[in-house]
Design a protein around this motif. Structure first.
Motif, PDB file in Angstrom:
ATOM      1  N   ARG A 111      -0.006  -3.956   4.657  1.00  0.00           N
ATOM      2  CA  ARG A 111       0.990  -3.762   5.703  1.00  0.00           C
ATOM      3  C   ARG A 111       1.920  -4.950   5.774  1.00  0.00           C
ATOM      4  NH1 ARG A 111      -1.966  -2.758  11.125  1.00  0.00           N
ATOM      5  NH2 ARG A 111       0.133  -2.935  11.997  1.00  0.00           N
ATOM      6  N   ASP A 112       3.107  -4.699   6.295  1.00  0.00           N
ATOM      7  CA  ASP A 112       4.107  -5.736   6.534  1.00  0.00           C
ATOM      8  C   ASP A 112       4.517  -5.598   7.993  1.00  0.00           C
ATOM      9  OD1 ASP A 112       6.357  -7.330   6.757  1.00  0.00           O
ATOM     10  OD2 ASP A 112       7.186  -6.749   4.819  1.00  0.00           O
ATOM     11  N   ASN A 113       3.979  -6.429   8.832  1.00  0.00           N
ATOM     12  CA  ASN A 113       4.252  -6.299  10.270  1.00  0.00           C
ATOM     13  C   ASN A 113       5.707  -6.611  10.606  1.00  0.00           C
ATOM     14  OD1 ASN A 113       1.688  -5.429  10.917  1.00  0.00           O
ATOM     15  ND2 ASN A 113       0.936  -7.477  11.432  1.00  0.00           N
ATOM     16  N   ALA A 114       6.340  -7.436   9.814  1.00  0.00           N
ATOM     17  CA  ALA A 114       7.758  -7.729  10.060  1.00  0.00           C
ATOM     18  C   ALA A 114       8.615  -6.477   9.864  1.00  0.00           C
ATOM     19  CB  ALA A 114       8.234  -8.835   9.127  1.00  0.00           C
ATOM     20  N   ARG A 115       8.143  -5.591   8.989  1.00  0.00           N
ATOM     21  CA  ARG A 115       8.861  -4.347   8.715  1.00  0.00           C
ATOM     22  C   ARG A 115       8.231  -3.151   9.431  1.00  0.00           C
ATOM     23  NH1 ARG A 115      12.321  -4.899   4.236  1.00  0.00           N
ATOM     24  NH2 ARG A 115      12.028  -6.850   3.094  1.00  0.00           N
ATOM     25  N   ASN A 116       7.142  -3.394  10.161  1.00  0.00           N
ATOM     26  CA  ASN A 116       6.460  -2.302  10.865  1.00  0.00           C
ATOM     27  C   ASN A 116       6.084  -1.181   9.893  1.00  0.00           C
ATOM     28  OD1 ASN A 116       5.610  -2.239  13.542  1.00  0.00           O
ATOM     29  ND2 ASN A 116       7.256  -0.894  14.227  1.00  0.00           N
ATOM     30  N   THR A 117       5.603  -1.595   8.721  1.00  0.00           N
ATOM     31  CA  THR A 117       5.367  -0.648   7.632  1.00  0.00           C
ATOM     32  C   THR A 117       3.975  -0.836   7.040  1.00  0.00           C
ATOM     33  OG1 THR A 117       7.722  -0.554   7.085  1.00  0.00           O
ATOM     34  CG2 THR A 117       6.180   0.134   5.363  1.00  0.00           C
ATOM     35  N   VAL A 118       3.348   0.273   6.679  1.00  0.00           N
ATOM     36  CA  VAL A 118       2.070   0.247   5.974  1.00  0.00           C
ATOM     37  C   VAL A 118       2.265   0.919   4.616  1.00  0.00           C
ATOM     38  CG1 VAL A 118       1.254   2.428   6.977  1.00  0.00           C
ATOM     39  CG2 VAL A 118      -0.406   0.759   6.125  1.00  0.00           C
ATOM     40  N   TYR A 119       1.540   0.417   3.621  1.00  0.00           N
ATOM     41  CA  TYR A 119       1.677   0.908   2.259  1.00  0.00           C
ATOM     42  C   TYR A 119       0.326   1.400   1.736  1.00  0.00           C
ATOM     43  CZ  TYR A 119       5.850  -2.011   2.628  1.00  0.00           C
ATOM     44  OH  TYR A 119       7.024  -2.585   3.039  1.00  0.00           O
ATOM     45  N   LEU A 120       0.394   2.279   0.772  1.00  0.00           N
ATOM     46  CA  LEU A 120      -0.810   2.717   0.065  1.00  0.00           C
ATOM     47  C   LEU A 120      -0.486   2.744  -1.417  1.00  0.00           C
ATOM     48  CD1 LEU A 120      -3.754   3.668   0.500  1.00  0.00           C
ATOM     49  CD2 LEU A 120      -2.890   6.019   0.277  1.00  0.00           C
ATOM     50  N   GLN A 121      -1.017   1.777  -2.143  1.00  0.00           N
ATOM     51  CA  GLN A 121      -0.862   1.739  -3.591  1.00  0.00           C
ATOM     52  C   GLN A 121      -1.979   2.567  -4.200  1.00  0.00           C
ATOM     53  OE1 GLN A 121       1.542   0.230  -5.600  1.00  0.00           O
ATOM     54  NE2 GLN A 121       0.508   1.313  -7.264  1.00  0.00           N
ATOM     55  N   VAL A 126       7.385   7.608   9.505  1.00  0.00           N
ATOM     56  CA  VAL A 126       8.016   8.353   8.418  1.00  0.00           C
ATOM     57  C   VAL A 126       7.445   7.891   7.088  1.00  0.00           C
ATOM     58  CG1 VAL A 126      10.174   8.937   7.277  1.00  0.00           C
ATOM     59  CG2 VAL A 126      10.124   8.631   9.762  1.00  0.00           C
ATOM     60  N   GLU A 127       6.790   8.833   6.413  1.00  0.00           N
ATOM     61  CA  GLU A 127       6.193   8.527   5.111  1.00  0.00           C
ATOM     62  C   GLU A 127       7.190   8.787   3.983  1.00  0.00           C
ATOM     63  OE1 GLU A 127       2.885  10.524   7.630  1.00  0.00           O
ATOM     64  OE2 GLU A 127       5.013  10.825   7.217  1.00  0.00           O
ATOM     65  N   SER A 128       7.005   8.067   2.894  1.00  0.00           N
ATOM     66  CA  SER A 128       7.810   8.283   1.695  1.00  0.00           C
ATOM     67  C   SER A 128       7.013   7.849   0.481  1.00  0.00           C
ATOM     68  CB  SER A 128       9.127   7.504   1.775  1.00  0.00           C
ATOM     69  OG  SER A 128       8.877   6.117   1.867  1.00  0.00           O
ATOM     70  N   GLY A 129       7.481   8.272  -0.693  1.00  0.00           N
ATOM     71  CA  GLY A 129       6.856   7.826  -1.938  1.00  0.00           C
ATOM     72  C   GLY A 129       6.017   8.869  -2.647  1.00  0.00           C
ATOM     73  N   GLY A 130       5.844  10.030  -2.029  1.00  0.00           N
ATOM     74  CA  GLY A 130       5.061  11.070  -2.685  1.00  0.00           C
ATOM     75  C   GLY A 130       5.815  11.668  -3.855  1.00  0.00           C
ATOM     76  N   GLY A 131       5.117  12.496  -4.623  1.00  0.00           N
ATOM     77  CA  GLY A 131       5.765  13.141  -5.758  1.00  0.00           C
ATOM     78  C   GLY A 131       4.757  13.773  -6.683  1.00  0.00           C
ATOM     79  N   LEU A 132       5.249  14.207  -7.831  1.00  0.00           N
ATOM     80  CA  LEU A 132       4.421  14.844  -8.857  1.00  0.00           C
ATOM     81  C   LEU A 132       4.220  13.857  -9.997  1.00  0.00           C
ATOM     82  CD1 LEU A 132       3.089  17.274 -10.289  1.00  0.00           C
ATOM     83  CD2 LEU A 132       5.386  17.926 -11.075  1.00  0.00           C
ATOM     84  N   VAL A 133       2.954  13.572 -10.307  1.00  0.00           N
ATOM     85  CA  VAL A 133       2.629  12.650 -11.393  1.00  0.00           C
ATOM     86  C   VAL A 133       1.488  13.230 -12.218  1.00  0.00           C
ATOM     87  CG1 VAL A 133       3.383  10.586 -10.139  1.00  0.00           C
ATOM     88  CG2 VAL A 133       0.994  11.335  -9.985  1.00  0.00           C
ATOM     89  N   GLN A 134       1.308  12.658 -13.401  1.00  0.00           N
ATOM     90  CA  GLN A 134       0.184  13.064 -14.236  1.00  0.00           C
ATOM     91  C   GLN A 134      -1.049  12.233 -13.903  1.00  0.00           C
ATOM     92  OE1 GLN A 134       1.588  12.775 -18.317  1.00  0.00           O
ATOM     93  NE2 GLN A 134       2.086  14.966 -18.309  1.00  0.00           N
ATOM     94  N   ALA A 135      -2.187  12.764 -14.233  1.00  0.00           N
ATOM     95  CA  ALA A 135      -3.433  12.035 -14.021  1.00  0.00           C
ATOM     96  C   ALA A 135      -3.370  10.678 -14.704  1.00  0.00           C
ATOM     97  CB  ALA A 135      -4.605  12.844 -14.561  1.00  0.00           C
ATOM     98  N   GLY A 136      -3.862   9.661 -14.018  1.00  0.00           N
ATOM     99  CA  GLY A 136      -3.849   8.308 -14.539  1.00  0.00           C
ATOM    100  C   GLY A 136      -2.659   7.488 -14.080  1.00  0.00           C
ATOM    101  N   ALA A 137      -1.675   8.147 -13.522  1.00  0.00           N
ATOM    102  CA  ALA A 137      -0.467   7.450 -13.068  1.00  0.00           C
ATOM    103  C   ALA A 137      -0.697   6.770 -11.722  1.00  0.00           C
ATOM    104  CB  ALA A 137       0.690   8.429 -12.984  1.00  0.00           C
ATOM    105  N   ARG A 150       3.136   4.631  -5.015  1.00  0.00           N
ATOM    106  CA  ARG A 150       3.059   3.773  -3.835  1.00  0.00           C
ATOM    107  C   ARG A 150       3.681   4.511  -2.654  1.00  0.00           C
ATOM    108  NH1 ARG A 150       6.362  -1.565  -2.052  1.00  0.00           N
ATOM    109  NH2 ARG A 150       4.689  -2.722  -1.014  1.00  0.00           N
ATOM    110  N   LEU A 151       2.855   4.772  -1.660  1.00  0.00           N
ATOM    111  CA  LEU A 151       3.337   5.406  -0.451  1.00  0.00           C
ATOM    112  C   LEU A 151       3.718   4.352   0.574  1.00  0.00           C
ATOM    113  CD1 LEU A 151       0.711   8.263   0.025  1.00  0.00           C
ATOM    114  CD2 LEU A 151       2.783   8.252  -1.380  1.00  0.00           C
ATOM    115  N   SER A 152       4.732   4.666   1.359  1.00  0.00           N
ATOM    116  CA  SER A 152       5.148   3.806   2.454  1.00  0.00           C
ATOM    117  C   SER A 152       5.191   4.617   3.736  1.00  0.00           C
ATOM    118  CB  SER A 152       6.537   3.219   2.192  1.00  0.00           C
ATOM    119  OG  SER A 152       6.563   2.445   1.030  1.00  0.00           O
ATOM    120  N   CYS A 153       4.928   3.957   4.842  1.00  0.00           N
ATOM    121  CA  CYS A 153       5.046   4.587   6.154  1.00  0.00           C
ATOM    122  C   CYS A 153       5.735   3.588   7.075  1.00  0.00           C
ATOM    123  CB  CYS A 153       3.680   4.967   6.692  1.00  0.00           C
ATOM    124  SG  CYS A 153       3.724   5.544   8.410  1.00  0.00           S
ATOM    125  N   ALA A 154       6.951   3.927   7.468  1.00  0.00           N
ATOM    126  CA  ALA A 154       7.730   3.065   8.337  1.00  0.00           C
ATOM    127  C   ALA A 154       7.648   3.562   9.772  1.00  0.00           C
ATOM    128  CB  ALA A 154       9.180   3.036   7.877  1.00  0.00           C
TER     129      ALA A 154
END
Length: 124
Positions: free
Chosen positions: A72-82, A5-16, A19-23
């Motif tokens: 990634r945080d293996n304890a949380r079974n989660t990967v991130y994308l900054q 399950v991904e989260s963290g998407g949205g609408l931003v302006q250029a240059g912003a 951080r996406l997460s996937c649990a």
């Protein structure tokens, strides 16, 4: 049942930044590679970044090197994308995936599991 399950998407302006997460749930993926792909409207899905189970092997698409960071945080079974310094060309649905090999991800191979994706829209 495995779910990503991904989260963290949205609408931003250029240059912003975003951080996406996937649990992940349903099993432990600490020995699997996890990664991110994206698909822009009217375009094919493309590889973005991948990280091995240990975190020691990381690959990025040339288009995001120096701007995106995968972790990634293996304890949380989660990967991130900054994602920093976002550009309109980064607009896409970002999906996470799990596979045995980070190299397979980099080479756009067949993935074992997919999330449904989260939309990132970057306005100019």
């Amino acid at each position: 049942q495995v779910q990503l399950v991904e989260s963290g998407g949205g609408l931003v302006q250029a240059g912003a930044s975003l951080r996406l997460s996937c649990a992940a749930s349903g099993r432990t993926f600490s020995s699997y590679a996890m990664g991110w792909f994206r698909q822009a409207p009217g375009k094919e899905r493309e590889f973005v970044a991948a990280i091995s189970g240990t975190g020691l092997i990381i690959y990025y698409a040339d288009s995001v090197k120096g701007r995106f960071t995968i972790s990634r945080d293996n304890a949380r079974n989660t990967v991130y994308l900054q994602m920093n310094s976002l550009k309109p060309g980064d607009t896409a649905v970002y999906s996470c995936a799990v596979e045995t090999s980070a190299l397979t991800m980099k080479n756009n191979g067949v993935m074992s599991y997919w999330g449904k994706g989260t939309l990132v829209t970057v306005s100019s």
